[in-house]
Structures are given as structure tokens and as C-alpha cells.
Design a protein around this motif. Sequence first.
Motif, mmCIF file in Angstrom:
data_model
loop_
_atom_site.group_PDB
_atom_site.id
_atom_site.type_symbol
_atom_site.label_atom_id
_atom_site.label_comp_id
_atom_site.label_asym_id
_atom_site.label_seq_id
_atom_site.Cartn_x
_atom_site.Cartn_y
_atom_site.Cartn_z
ATOM 1 N N ASP A 29 0.833 -1.208 0.000
ATOM 2 C CA ASP A 29 0.000 0.000 0.000
ATOM 3 C C ASP A 29 0.867 1.257 0.000
ATOM 4 N N VAL A 30 1.860 1.230 0.843
ATOM 5 C CA VAL A 30 2.731 2.406 0.947
ATOM 6 C C VAL A 30 3.438 2.664 -0.389
ATOM 7 N N LEU A 31 3.934 1.593 -1.003
ATOM 8 C CA LEU A 31 4.597 1.758 -2.301
ATOM 9 C C LEU A 31 3.629 2.315 -3.333
ATOM 10 N N GLY A 32 2.394 1.791 -3.300
ATOM 11 C CA GLY A 32 1.383 2.262 -4.243
ATOM 12 C C GLY A 32 1.151 3.753 -4.099
ATOM 13 N N GLU A 33 1.113 4.201 -2.845
ATOM 14 C CA GLU A 33 0.906 5.636 -2.633
ATOM 15 C C GLU A 33 2.089 6.445 -3.165
ATOM 16 N N HIS A 34 3.281 5.945 -2.890
ATOM 17 C CA HIS A 34 4.459 6.656 -3.410
ATOM 18 C C HIS A 34 4.446 6.686 -4.941
ATOM 19 N N GLN A 35 4.091 5.573 -5.557
ATOM 20 C CA GLN A 35 4.036 5.547 -7.028
ATOM 21 C C GLN A 35 3.037 6.591 -7.533
ATOM 22 N N GLN A 36 1.887 6.590 -6.905
ATOM 23 C CA GLN A 36 0.828 7.533 -7.269
ATOM 24 C C GLN A 36 1.344 8.975 -7.198
ATOM 25 N N ARG A 37 2.003 9.263 -6.093
ATOM 26 C CA ARG A 37 2.472 10.605 -5.818
ATOM 27 C C ARG A 37 3.564 11.046 -6.792
ATOM 28 N N THR A 38 4.434 10.065 -7.163
ATOM 29 C CA THR A 38 5.661 10.440 -7.880
ATOM 30 C C THR A 38 5.623 10.083 -9.355
ATOM 31 N N GLY A 39 4.734 9.190 -9.743
ATOM 32 C CA GLY A 39 4.744 8.747 -11.135
ATOM 33 C C GLY A 39 5.758 7.660 -11.435
ATOM 34 N N MET A 40 6.484 7.230 -10.424
ATOM 35 C CA MET A 40 7.430 6.122 -10.611
ATOM 36 C C MET A 40 6.654 4.863 -11.006
ATOM 37 N N LYS A 41 7.310 4.017 -11.821
ATOM 38 C CA LYS A 41 6.684 2.775 -12.248
ATOM 39 C C LYS A 41 7.539 1.577 -11.804
ATOM 40 N N LEU A 42 6.877 0.449 -11.743
ATOM 41 C CA LEU A 42 7.555 -0.771 -11.291
ATOM 42 C C LEU A 42 7.969 -1.585 -12.514
ATOM 43 N N LEU A 43 9.276 -1.769 -12.722
ATOM 44 C CA LEU A 43 9.713 -2.613 -13.841
ATOM 45 C C LEU A 43 9.427 -4.079 -13.533
ATOM 46 N N TRP A 44 9.825 -4.496 -12.356
ATOM 47 C CA TRP A 44 9.462 -5.856 -11.943
ATOM 48 C C TRP A 44 9.516 -6.029 -10.434
ATOM 49 N N GLY A 45 8.706 -6.971 -9.975
ATOM 50 C CA GLY A 45 8.745 -7.411 -8.594
ATOM 51 C C GLY A 45 9.346 -8.798 -8.515
ATOM 52 N N THR A 46 9.699 -9.187 -7.297
ATOM 53 C CA THR A 46 10.231 -10.539 -7.103
ATOM 54 C C THR A 46 10.164 -10.875 -5.615
ATOM 55 N N ALA A 47 10.397 -12.126 -5.298
ATOM 56 C CA ALA A 47 10.368 -12.561 -3.903
ATOM 57 C C ALA A 47 11.755 -13.036 -3.491
ATOM 58 N N ASN A 48 12.139 -12.698 -2.296
ATOM 59 C CA ASN A 48 13.431 -13.141 -1.764
ATOM 60 C C ASN A 48 13.255 -14.512 -1.115
ATOM 61 N N LEU A 49 13.745 -15.538 -1.825
ATOM 62 C CA LEU A 49 13.624 -16.919 -1.351
ATOM 63 C C LEU A 49 14.992 -17.479 -1.000
ATOM 64 N N PHE A 50 15.883 -16.599 -0.514
ATOM 65 C CA PHE A 50 17.251 -17.079 -0.288
ATOM 66 C C PHE A 50 17.912 -16.529 0.968
ATOM 67 N N SER A 51 17.392 -15.446 1.537
ATOM 68 C CA SER A 51 18.113 -14.850 2.664
ATOM 69 C C SER A 51 17.786 -15.513 4.000
ATOM 70 N N HIS A 52 16.551 -15.893 4.185
ATOM 71 C CA HIS A 52 16.170 -16.489 5.471
ATOM 72 C C HIS A 52 16.761 -17.892 5.601
ATOM 73 N N ARG A 53 17.088 -18.250 6.833
ATOM 74 C CA ARG A 53 17.728 -19.552 7.022
ATOM 75 C C ARG A 53 16.839 -20.722 6.613
ATOM 76 N N ARG A 54 15.525 -20.525 6.584
ATOM 77 C CA ARG A 54 14.668 -21.641 6.167
ATOM 78 C C ARG A 54 14.981 -22.062 4.726
ATOM 79 N N PHE A 55 15.509 -21.117 3.942
ATOM 80 C CA PHE A 55 15.803 -21.420 2.533
ATOM 81 C C PHE A 55 17.250 -21.850 2.309
ATOM 82 N N MET A 56 17.961 -22.194 3.390
ATOM 83 C CA MET A 56 19.390 -22.461 3.223
ATOM 84 C C MET A 56 19.648 -23.608 2.244
#
Lengths: 439, 439, 439, 439
Positions: D124-151
Motif C-alpha cells: 500500500d505504501v509503495l502504491g501511494e508513493h508511485q501515485q504521488r511520484t509517477g514512478m513505475k515498477l519494472l518488476w517485482g520478485t520474492a526473496n527466497l534465499f536470505s532467510h535460514r529456512r531457505f538455506m
Amino acid sequence: MSSYFQDIPPIRFAGAASEDPLSFRHYDADRLVLGRRMADHLRFAVCYWHSFCWTGLDPFGGGTFERPWFEGAAPMVLAERKAQAAFDFFERLGAPYYCFHDRDVAPEGATPRESHENFLRMVDVLGEHQQRTGMKLLWGTANLFSHRRFMSGAATNPDPRIFELAALQVRDALDATLRLGGENYVLWGGREGYETLLNTRVGQELDQFARFLHLVVEYKHRIGFTGTLLIEPKPREPSKHQYDFDTATVYGFLARHGLDKEIKVNIEANHATLSGHSFEHEIATAAALGILGSIDMNRGDPQLGWDTDQFPNNVPELALALYHILQAGGLGTGGLNFDAKVRRQSIDAADLFHGHIGGMDACARALLVAEKMITDGRLQAALAQRYAGWDSARGQAILGGQLTLADLADAVLQHNTDTAPVSGRQEYLENLVNRFCEP
Amino acid sequence: MSSYFQDIPPIRFAGAASEDPLSFRHYDADRLVLGRRMADHLRFAVCYWHSFCWTGLDPFGGGTFERPWFEGAAPMVLAERKAQAAFDFFERLGAPYYCFHDRDVAPEGATPRESHENFLRMVDVLGEHQQRTGMKLLWGTANLFSHRRFMSGAATNPDPRIFELAALQVRDALDATLRLGGENYVLWGGREGYETLLNTRVGQELDQFARFLHLVVEYKHRIGFTGTLLIEPKPREPSKHQYDFDTATVYGFLARHGLDKEIKVNIEANHATLSGHSFEHEIATAAALGILGSIDMNRGDPQLGWDTDQFPNNVPELALALYHILQAGGLGTGGLNFDAKVRRQSIDAADLFHGHIGGMDACARALLVAEKMITDGRLQAALAQRYAGWDSARGQAILGGQLTLADLADAVLQHNTDTAPVSGRQEYLENLVNRFCEP
Amino acid sequence: MSSYFQDIPPIRFAGAASEDPLSFRHYDADRLVLGRRMADHLRFAVCYWHSFCWTGLDPFGGGTFERPWFEGAAPMVLAERKAQAAFDFFERLGAPYYCFHDRDVAPEGATPRESHENFLRMVDVLGEHQQRTGMKLLWGTANLFSHRRFMSGAATNPDPRIFELAALQVRDALDATLRLGGENYVLWGGREGYETLLNTRVGQELDQFARFLHLVVEYKHRIGFTGTLLIEPKPREPSKHQYDFDTATVYGFLARHGLDKEIKVNIEANHATLSGHSFEHEIATAAALGILGSIDMNRGDPQLGWDTDQFPNNVPELALALYHILQAGGLGTGGLNFDAKVRRQSIDAADLFHGHIGGMDACARALLVAEKMITDGRLQAALAQRYAGWDSARGQAILGGQLTLADLADAVLQHNTDTAPVSGRQEYLENLVNRFCEP
Amino acid sequence: MSSYFQDIPPIRFAGAASEDPLSFRHYDADRLVLGRRMADHLRFAVCYWHSFCWTGLDPFGGGTFERPWFEGAAPMVLAERKAQAAFDFFERLGAPYYCFHDRDVAPEGATPRESHENFLRMVDVLGEHQQRTGMKLLWGTANLFSHRRFMSGAATNPDPRIFELAALQVRDALDATLRLGGENYVLWGGREGYETLLNTRVGQELDQFARFLHLVVEYKHRIGFTGTLLIEPKPREPSKHQYDFDTATVYGFLARHGLDKEIKVNIEANHATLSGHSFEHEIATAAALGILGSIDMNRGDPQLGWDTDQFPNNVPELALALYHILQAGGLGTGGLNFDAKVRRQSIDAADLFHGHIGGMDACARALLVAEKMITDGRLQAALAQRYAGWDSARGQAILGGQLTLADLADAVLQHNTDTAPVSGRQEYLENLVNRFCEP
Ligand SMILES: [Co+2]
Ligand SMILES: [Co+2]
Ligand SMILES: [Co+2]
Ligand SMILES: [Co+2]
Ligand SMILES: [Co+2]
Ligand SMILES: [Co+2]
Ligand SMILES: [Co+2]
Ligand SMILES: [Co+2]
């Protein structure tokens, strides 16, 4: 007899707008750069071996080049044809210097004496060509690695008789270099290295190598050769371990044996990168150690693990190298030897010119970039600011050895304050360099 | 308080037939090898940092290990718990030595003085543990690379105040090493190197480094520390260029600054391979240069371009390393420090034991192979035969400098005979080594 | 005529205690391993090119070997002498198979037809030698990379006339392989790659390559050749980029062009490591993708960036490779071809034997280790336990595609519990492997 | 609250003569290049992770950056401050896009549901910032490597419960990408790979990975996400072997599992070079295979063996990359994401700008070079001439499968003429490229 290069006109400076691929667009020999002629900064040399001896052979196939001096006559006749072609090439190209190994210019004979005589005869021929054309010799050297007798090294061979055979070649090559007015003499450690420690005494071989170099130094002085002796560092090839791995290794060897005032290094770009260093690292290291001598100017392939000896063409990278050379006060008797070869598929006579023209133009552009880096002054100013603390009284006292470890430690405890780090500003500085790379 | 390692029994030598993975199958401390106890040849040390400080964090993720001394109390309390656990581990494992950095054992404080006091307090704690357990200190060292103040180097920092902060740490770590009976003191060049020449003066930084080492040498003698000072060569990490690239580079630096009689090298297997050399190359080179000091025993991954610090496990490779160490007369005050860590996924307490047991057993087997290589004598005999020519009067005259380059060249021309090369017999020798690798 | 190998006795299995370097100490052809003869597991082949064609030439020097079949007669006479020597070697060594390229056994002629006829004549000669000696052909292949006409590729050449010349060689080599009872036919991509994208259309060249392979597949079936077609992946050499970079790349190419059921891979150990993978990685990958065909058994040098083609000698590493081959059910029609050469300094006839004997003994020992790894069962049990979750109903439902991403996500939110990771136990498993490496 | 970047003015195009390091000298968003706006060719994106999450930590030391959003408040408050700072940076810089991982923008919670809710709130916060600034999202992704569960991997984990936890993150990240108008979704294989085959079933893990991707594809279509799915190939890090080694490997995997029409690749320059390929090789390969999606624009260090993620700055190299992108018809929904970080010593707020400005200006210059390469036409003409033979009737018949291997072989024998090779003209072509690199 018609020339192999007869279709190639003399290469002239034609300016950046030239669309003639057989012209220089940037290398303008007489243009002044930081007060000296471009030609006097760059002192380009063409190497004999890659352009006139190599057949295109690689570990996976035979020759691809069909030069008229490769076959069809007696070895000494072919050697003369090759010399004729080489000097024809030199003249058309207009680089002021060349370099050669003894065996590049004269064939191995059936006995040591025959090889010796072949070489002496060809040195006469080279001398006549130099006289006729005004070409100069940047450096001479001896090939102590191609013949099977040297398969286990020359000076570092387990058999002293091979050491003696090497001595003959180097004596003759030094004599020839003196006679032809060569400005340097290079020792590339060829097969001075080992394949396996199981059959090698490292300490013994290094002692042999040092003895050999002492003999060379003594002989150089005896015959009045005033040029510079140079070792060319190289890792990995052809031996698994080459004793002259990189500049720092060569320095350590020279220092150990009291040779660091007598011998400098000839740094090759592609040897630098194979040893895990940037080209400019090797230059800056040699400068810091006082042994920067000359340059073999080429490039490697960052994805390949051997010496590809390609002509240099990346101007931003060359600019950093030339910047460090200029900062070190230039190369003295050294120069930029193109230890570079056209690709195996580049089989036309014109390709030899394209390789050299591209390399010379790229170096010329890089020199102009380096000039801007220096005259602008911001890079040096940033460095001066970064190290300013060492100019303080305290800094000088530390460097001068006026304070002990305990003095420093106690002072820190007494003041008991930490020091915040300051930005290294790498991106800012890199952008600045890129700015100088533009017109 | 129950021990983190309470489920692990003391590790005992149980013989090759043992199926207990928590026993030694080859490391038999008192077994005589070439007249000395196995333990006295190998002098194993456990390192504090990898096994007790590292959380499993890597550049792509956070910690994976959940050690009870990582969290949940004040820093000094955790430091004491860590020391307790470390010595518990040492005792159960039965290696005679350990090694540490100052910051491994005591937390950084808010001010230099607080850090200093934390460290002094923990040195007392370590001393008590040593007293209690009989563990000995192979070497101490100071961490001059983890804190952000050292981001641009310690002794080679552009800011002399950082140099002074480093001096405090090294003074304290030397004092501690002396007090704890440490047999060596190691300087690993941490961030002594550079990221870009654009913000670096190589010559200046090397001079700073030399000054620092002179201060350390002077201090060592002043306080009566009789152990060996060691530099640990390492290329590439963490700086793009590390000044202590490899053994030959370190030698050259020491020789230039008159330090080659005062400082030796601590060679790490994984640093050797990252610098483009085999492990045994670095050992043989250090031996030839007279600066072989101690060993960080681990292995890298031949497909990866960074220091993986894995436990050693390839017996044929270790045998060659130990063979060269034995040939060099052993390590003197040095030993085999396991600068090795279990993989990030090896999160159990038992895994720490498996890593060390595997490493110790592999080294023990390798030592027995090296013993066979030496007692058999065929390898040395082949070498003696290969270099026999240099023992002749002529060979000795050449090496002794009694003949000039011209003498040798003229003699070759006079005899006018070539010399046929002889086989290097590499495959025969390698087969012989493999023969010794068998039971 | 006396044999070049006349001083070498037939190599016999003499047991581990043998001190005769010209005996097998471990390779005992008839010994049963997991129910099959050792010889039937290993199916060793000697390669023609390295041992009988290579002169010792490298990029820095000429030949070092002086074989009697290299010089002194007409090319076809020399080819017959070479075949005589090769089969003499095969017989004395006692490996059951050999491999060759067309141009290894018969000289290039002045025209395509002369080359074709030379080859056909020599195939007769090889057939007679096979008949006489009982030697078998593991695989044949065509050399599409040594002649200058192939400098820009064979099937991927910009000129279709070169493609046609390649077709002739492959047709003839396939015919010969069929006629000589060869069990496989190998296509190594020689110069199928590029030096620079500036003169290369990658997509076009890959389409040409696919067309070529389809022609080969069609021809193979037409003539009734029932052996396996194999591509040998290799990166970096001789082209900067080789299209057959590694097993995964070759698989993708085969799949794209509908060839993945027709062609498998011949994995070379040294090519594996040059591509950034371990040898066992390439084997396990090929097995997982269903294209494991045959092996070129050798080793590289971990410090060198090119294909050194040394004989294998590290038993622990070989054991892992053979373990994965056994796990994959063996090699079918494939075998272990020694694509290996003695070092350039190993110039004696005996050295050729030492290389092969050492390689065969090392593989034999490794096979016995792999046998223990399998019969012991602990390694497989650990794997089964590690993946047990996937055998559960839930695991099978996920793998079977019965649950959507949303199903899984919602279930996690509903249970709202995390999952703790379990140790990968790498050190424990590596110690276990080392345990099997002992007698 | 004052901004961390308050001293930095908005970055404007100021022309090549500008001496303001905080201006663009070449990136002129609206300048037309080959008929499109520069901004529409380049589609620059700033990445969240390197510039706003990374603390400067490396394997040898802790953070060096002291950003106000790193410490001193509750995690969600810090996340909001970080978003505020990030968008402030984006606006001042003027790049049109950004990219993020779920965990970059929202902290991991104590349970899966808490993490999920944290993320939703921050979207939500990012959406508001995008709205305010006109910035666009090239791509999203998920971090599936930093937490120890993914070791031990996410989709390729031996435990299916980890697979399910990964499914939750990817579902949420896809939802967020859709909601924020993201134009692509990237899957970087994080820890999808292995450390040792001893604890790994390669075939099983690849099947798991394929199942995961099928779930993602199905979900993407279900929710109506019309952006492109992208896999980012990477070798070596963090696993010893990463399954998505390079573009060719990913293609083979996609083809095997019927995913090659659904998923493309996001090629990173530094991942390309680590896999042994040039950047332009990976681009040209992806184009030839029809899977070129997007670019992570950065550079590595040719002397270092890991991902250094430096900002790009070598214009000649970038020009070749952009030339191949333009030749492939551009990137479609893709763009140039700066997966790049300032050096650890570049600790000032301004350094973040210098990195991005330098990268954007270098790409802009490179685009103009590539434009010249295309409009000039000589490079394409040389290629057309080189492959002209394949346009002939004979060439087309061969490629079209109208001739068999035997047809071709017989025809060669009948004509009985060889074909002479023609020069590859590499140096000429490289010089031509260098000519376009000039103003
Ligand atoms: Co070179
Ligand atoms: Co050179
Ligand atoms: Co290490
Ligand atoms: Co270490
Ligand atoms: Co092979
Ligand atoms: Co090979
Ligand atoms: Co990266
Ligand atoms: Co990336």
C-alpha cells in the motif's frame, strides 16, 4: 619480385573523419602531447614473431596463413624473404620500431655453430634493412623455449649443458642488439618454470636463473651495451608454474639476488591479466618498485584462460594504463611493443595492417585521454586530499619511525576517540575518468 | 549450565576399522612418524572465528547457526559463554592448539579504551581456560578488517589515525599472545590492498605497511616475545588487490624493507589456489626463500573464485603438501591451523566435530603417505639423478661464477655439439606417489 | 622391423604389492565388482591422437617426441607404421578398446577424393589389425577442425561448401565405424563456435548445426549403425565460445531440435572443469536428463585455464565420478576413453605406458571405492531420509500438480507455522566417502 | 523530517560540456534514437536492495553505510522511512522505474502471516508513493534465499514445507506486482542449486523446480497478470552449482518442461561473465532462442571470481550489448535494471547518485554508438556477405533438408575440389566498432 603487401598503401594520418580503414584516424606522430611528440610518447614497435613467423597454427589445427616466405626455398633464402617482407610492412605502417627473437629472423641450423652463423648473417641483413629504411630496434631477445632441447628450461634446466647452449644464444643476441642499435634487451622466461614439483628443485633452479642473469649483466657492461635489461613477467604458460609470475615476484627475485638495480620489467597487458592483476596494477607496481621498463601492448580475452595476444582496442582501459605510465615519468628507453597477433581466421595481408592500425589508433586516443586526466588535475587533487593526514607532523613522525608501537597505542588510549572513515568516492572518480574519455 | 556439546563424547583414536563417526580412525597422537609423535608433526589448531563466531551469514543471507552464545545477554557475558563453549569443544576434540583474533574473543566497545579493557578481561578468561584444560595457543592476531573504520585499510589507510588505532590493537594482541604462551603471531593483511588505483597511492601505502611491520618487530623484541612473526599471503579478498598476494610477493616486500629475517609466512591452502598456485607450490617457494612459517590447513573449491575455507579432505593432495613440509625440515614453531568452517547448511553441534575429525584424519593419513615417500627414497633419488650434471666440476664452476657468458658461449661453439633432452618422467613419478597413497 | 615398444613387456596384473612400474597393481580385468567384470565396467579405450599423432608441439615450441613413424617415408607408409605401432602398444597394454579420428589414421590428400581413398585404405589396415589382435573400437570420429578449411567451423561454417566437405568426412567415418564394429560415434564440436559476434550469426549457425546432426542421424539409421551417437561438450577451446559449452547446453540444443532421443553426450573430465562444473556434476546432469553416453577420462590442472588432458590420478575424485556412473546404471555402449596425453617432457616410449597404467590403476581403485559406497548403503539412506517429505501424500500431491500456488499459499497462512531447516551434514558425508577410499 | 538526500538537487540533463558531477551529460530522456525516445529504449530501473537495504556488509566485515532508516525504530517504521527515502532518491534521479523483492520493502515477521501482513501493508505504501511520484515498477520478485529456512533451496528444497512457504511469498509478490502495475516478474534462483551431490538428488530437484514454475505460470494467467515472467540465470553463487547457470541452461530446462513459451530470461551482465560468457553472448543467445526478456545492467571485475555488481562504465562494451539488444528488436516489457551497488567505501549519500548517473550516462553514450553501428550498415553488410552462400539455391536446399548426408558426400567426391577459407576480418570489424565509439 612483387611485394606481398603491394596492394597496401603507406598508412597516413588522415584525421578522425577518414573513412579509409587503411589510414590512421588518431595516431598523428608529430602532434604534441604534454610537450612531447605523440610518437615519442608511444614509441610503437612491431614484433617479428606474431606477424611474420606464426603460421596460424594452434593446439587444434595447422597453419592458416599462406605467406610466400613460409615455403618453397632453402631456410636462409626464406629468412631473407621474410626480412624483406617485414621491413616492407614496417615501412608501409610507419611504426618507428621493431623487436625480434634470434630464431625469428634466422633458422636453427644443424649444429650450434651453424645456428650461430645463420643468425650472424641475418643480423647483417637486418642491419642493411634498418639502414635503408630508418627503422629502429626497440629490443632484441633470444628464443630459449621453442627447440626441444629447452623443453625443461634453459637457464633453469636440470642439465648444465642446456644452460651453456642458452648462454651462446643470449651472448649472440646481445651482441646483435648492440650492433643494431637496440635500446633494450628482453629476457622472457620461456620455459623457466616447472610442470611438477616431483621432478623439480625450485631453489636450485632459481639459483641457476640468478647466475645466468648475473652473467648477462656482466656481459652487457663488458661490451658497452647501455640499453636496459628487461625481464618479462608471465604466469601459467607454457609451464604450469613460471618463475617470473608477475612484477612483484620478479622484483622479489631481483632483490634477493642483488639485481634490482640492473634489470627492469617489460610488462605485457595479457600477462598481467593472466596473473590475476589489472594491466594498470602491474604498471603502478613496477613504478612503485622502481623497475618499470617497457610495455608489451596487447589485450587478452577476459573469458579465456590463456594468452590470446590480441591487439588492444578498449580505449578507456588503455587510457588508465597510459595514465599510470605518464605518472611514472614515461618509459625511458622502453616503448609499446605490439606483442599481438591477428586472429587465426584473419588470413589476408590487409588484416595485419588492420590489427596494427587499430592498436595504434586506440593507443593514440588513450594517450589524449590520459593527457586530459593529467592536465585537468582533479584526479591528483582528490588523491592529495585523501592522503593529507600523512603530510601532517604526526603523519610524518609515524612514517619517519620517530614513534614506537607502544607510543601510538598509548596515545590512542589516552585520547580515547575513534576515527570515522571517509568515502572512497570510487564512482565519482570513475565518472570523471569517463568524462575524459569523451572528445 | 548444560553444554552445547554435551551429547558429543571426547573424540578418541579408535583405529581404521572404527565405524563411529565421532572417533579418529587415523589420527593417533602418540604414533611415531619419522621419529616424532604424530601430534608433534601436525600441531593441529582449532580457529576461534569460523567455529565460534561465524553465524552462517553469507552475502546472500543471514545466519543459519543458532548457538546459545550468539544472543540473549550482554556482550561480555556472551563472550564468556563463547569461551566456555570453545574450550569445551577443544577438550572434547583433543587438538592441542587454538588460534584467535582479538575481536573473536572480546566485543568491540564504545571507545578504544573500552575495547581494550574488554579484550584484557577476556585474555584473563582465556588464560584460565588454558590453565584448566592444557590447551595451548598456536598464534594470536588482531582483526583489523571487520570494523568500518578499517574499510580503507589499517596500516595502509590514507588516514594515519586509523594506523594508530591499528597499532593499539596489535600492541594489545601481541601482549596477549606473549602472556598466553602463544608460539607465533600472525598478521593477515585484511584490507591492506585497494579497490581502485584512482583513489590509491600504492607506493605510499606499501611504505606505511613496512613502517607498521618495523614497529611490530621492534615491539616484539622489546617485550621478549620469542615466537615467530608471520604474514599470511592472500589474493583478491576482500580488496580487489591485496598487497600480500602470494608468498613470492610477500618475500619481495620483506626483502625490500629489510624484514626477511624477521617475518615468515603463514600459508593457507585456499589462499594458495586463489593466487593461481598449488598449495605445495607455495610451501616449496617459502621453503626455498627461507620463510616457511606455519600453515592454515583447509581447501577451496576448484570451481569457485573465492575463499571457501572448507576442511581438507583430499589425502593425495595433502600428502604432497606434507611431503614438502617434511622436506623443508618441518614447521618449527608453526602448526596446522584449521582455518576452515563447516558449510552453512551444517547447523548441528555434531557437524563442527565432523569437520575437524575429517580434517585431522585426512592429515594423519597424508602424513603417513609422506613418511613413505621419504623413507622409500625413490623420489629423491630420481631428483638427484636429474640434477647430477650440476654436481660436476663444470656445473659447480658455472654456478660458482667462475665462467663468464662469453666463456660458455665460446665453449659451445668450439665443441659444437647439441644436447639431447631426457624424459621428465612425470607420469612415472605420479604413479609412484599414488603407490604410496595406498595402505 | 623391431618395435618401438620392444623393451616393454606385456602389462599384467601383478597385485598391489608389485614394485614393477610396468605392471597393473589394481586393474584386474576379470575381478568381479557388483557382479560384473572390472573390464566390463570400465571398458577402457586408448586414443590414437594423443599417443600416436601428437608430436609434443605446443603453442611455444615444436615437437619433442621422436617417434619412428613421424618422418622419413611417404605419408601412407608412415600411416601404416603408425598403425603397426599403435596396435603393438594396445596389445602390450591390454586395454580392450581404442578410438580414432579419420585424420589420425590416414593422411589428408591433395584432393577430397585422395583423402577419402587414403582413409578407406587405412580402415582396411585397422580392420586387419583388429582381426589379428582382438582389439575393439569404442568409437570413431571425424576431425573437422585441424585443416585450415575448417578455421571458421565445419557444420557451422558461413560457407555451405565447407559444410559439404564435412559431410563427406562424417559419412566416411560413420561407414568406417560401422565396418570396424565401433560401438559409438562421437561428434566433438571442434571449431563449431565463434571468435567474435561481429562476424557471426549465432541463430543461423545453430540451425546449420542442427541440420547437420539430422543428416547424421538419418544416415546412421539408413546404414544400420546401431551404436550410440554422442556429442562431446566442451567450452572455450578452440573457439572463444564453443556451441557445445556443457551438458546442459547440449541438452537444450538437442531438445530444441528434436534430437534428444537420438544423441547422448560424451563427457570429458577436463571439459567439465573448464566449463565451471565438477566432473561428477556433468555426469549427474547427463544422467538426470537421460543423455549420459560415454566418458573421456582424464584430468585438467586446477590452476590452468585450458585443456591439459592429463591422465587421471586422483582416486577420491575418480571414485565420485564412477559412483555417479554406477548410480546411473552404467554407460551402456559407452566406455572410458583416455583422452589424455603424457606431458611434453615425457619423451620415452615407456612414458606412454606409465600414463596409461597409472590411469587404469587409478580408475580400478576408484571403482572399488564406488562399489563400497554402493554396497554400504549409508549414502543412499541419508539421501532417502533427506527427501522423505516428498514421498508423503502432500509431497506427491504437490509434485503431481494437484495443488495450485494459491492452495499452497493459503494453507501456509492458515497453519501459520514456519519450518526449521535441518543440517545438510556435508562434512559427515564427505568423511564417509573418505572412509570408503581406504583399503 | 529532513531528507537524507536533501543536499542533492534533482538530476537534469545538462549536456556534454557540463562540469557538474550531479548532472546528466548524455542521458537526455526525450532525445530520439532510431525513432524512439532514449528513455523508451533504456527503461532504466533502480533496484531497492543494493541502494536501500545493503549495509555495506561483506564476508570480512560489517556495515559501513549509516542510513537513517537502518536503526532506531520498530521494523515497520523503518520500512516506511526506507520507502520514503527510496522514492525521494528515485524522484531526484529521474529514472522511470524501480524493482524490489518482498523482503526489501517489508520486514520478515514472527510468523508467515505476520510477514504476509507486513508486506501487504508496505505494498500500500509503495502504491501511494508511485501515485504521488509517477514512478513505475519494472518488476517485482520474492526473496527466497536470505532467510535460514531457505538455506537448502526454496522450490528445490528437500522439504516440501519449504516449497509451500516459498509459494506463499511468490503468490503475494505476484499479487503485489500486478497491483502496482509491474511490467514483469522475475524469479532469480537464489539458492536453487546444491553444495554437494552427496546430499542432493539433481533430477528430483529439477522436477520440483519445474512444478513450481508451472504453478507460477498458472497463477499468473489466473489473476490476469500480463507482464512477462523472467528467470535470471546465474552461476556459482550462492550455491556451488546453481541450476540456472546461464541462458542456454535455462533454455534447456524450460524446453524440457514445456515452459519456453511462458518464461524468458533476465540477463545480468555480471552473471554472464561469471558463467564464462561475454555479456553480448548471453544477449545474442537469448535472442536466438527467443527468450530475451530484460537486463540487469551492471559490470563485474574481470580479476575477481564473484558477483561484484558494479555500475557499468565501459562504453565500448556496453555499446556491443545494446547493439545486440537493438538487433533483437529491443526488450519489449523489459528494461535496464541497475542491479548494481556503490562500493563499500562509498559511504556518502552523493555516492549513490554518482553510481547511477555514471551508469545512465554510460548507457546513453553506448546507445548512441549502437545507433551509429546500425544506421551505418557496414557491419550488417559484412555479415550478409559472409553468409551469402547459404542464400544460394544449394545452401537453401541443404538447410531445408532436401539433401542427405550421402548426397552431399557423393557430390564432393564427384566435384573433387576443395574450398579455400576466407578471412574473418575480425580486426577490421573491431576497428569499425571503435570508429563508432568516437563522437
Ligand atoms: Co602474450
Ligand atoms: Co610479451
Ligand atoms: Co581462507
Ligand atoms: Co587463513
Ligand atoms: Co575429449
Ligand atoms: Co580434452
Ligand atoms: Co549480480
Ligand atoms: Co541481477
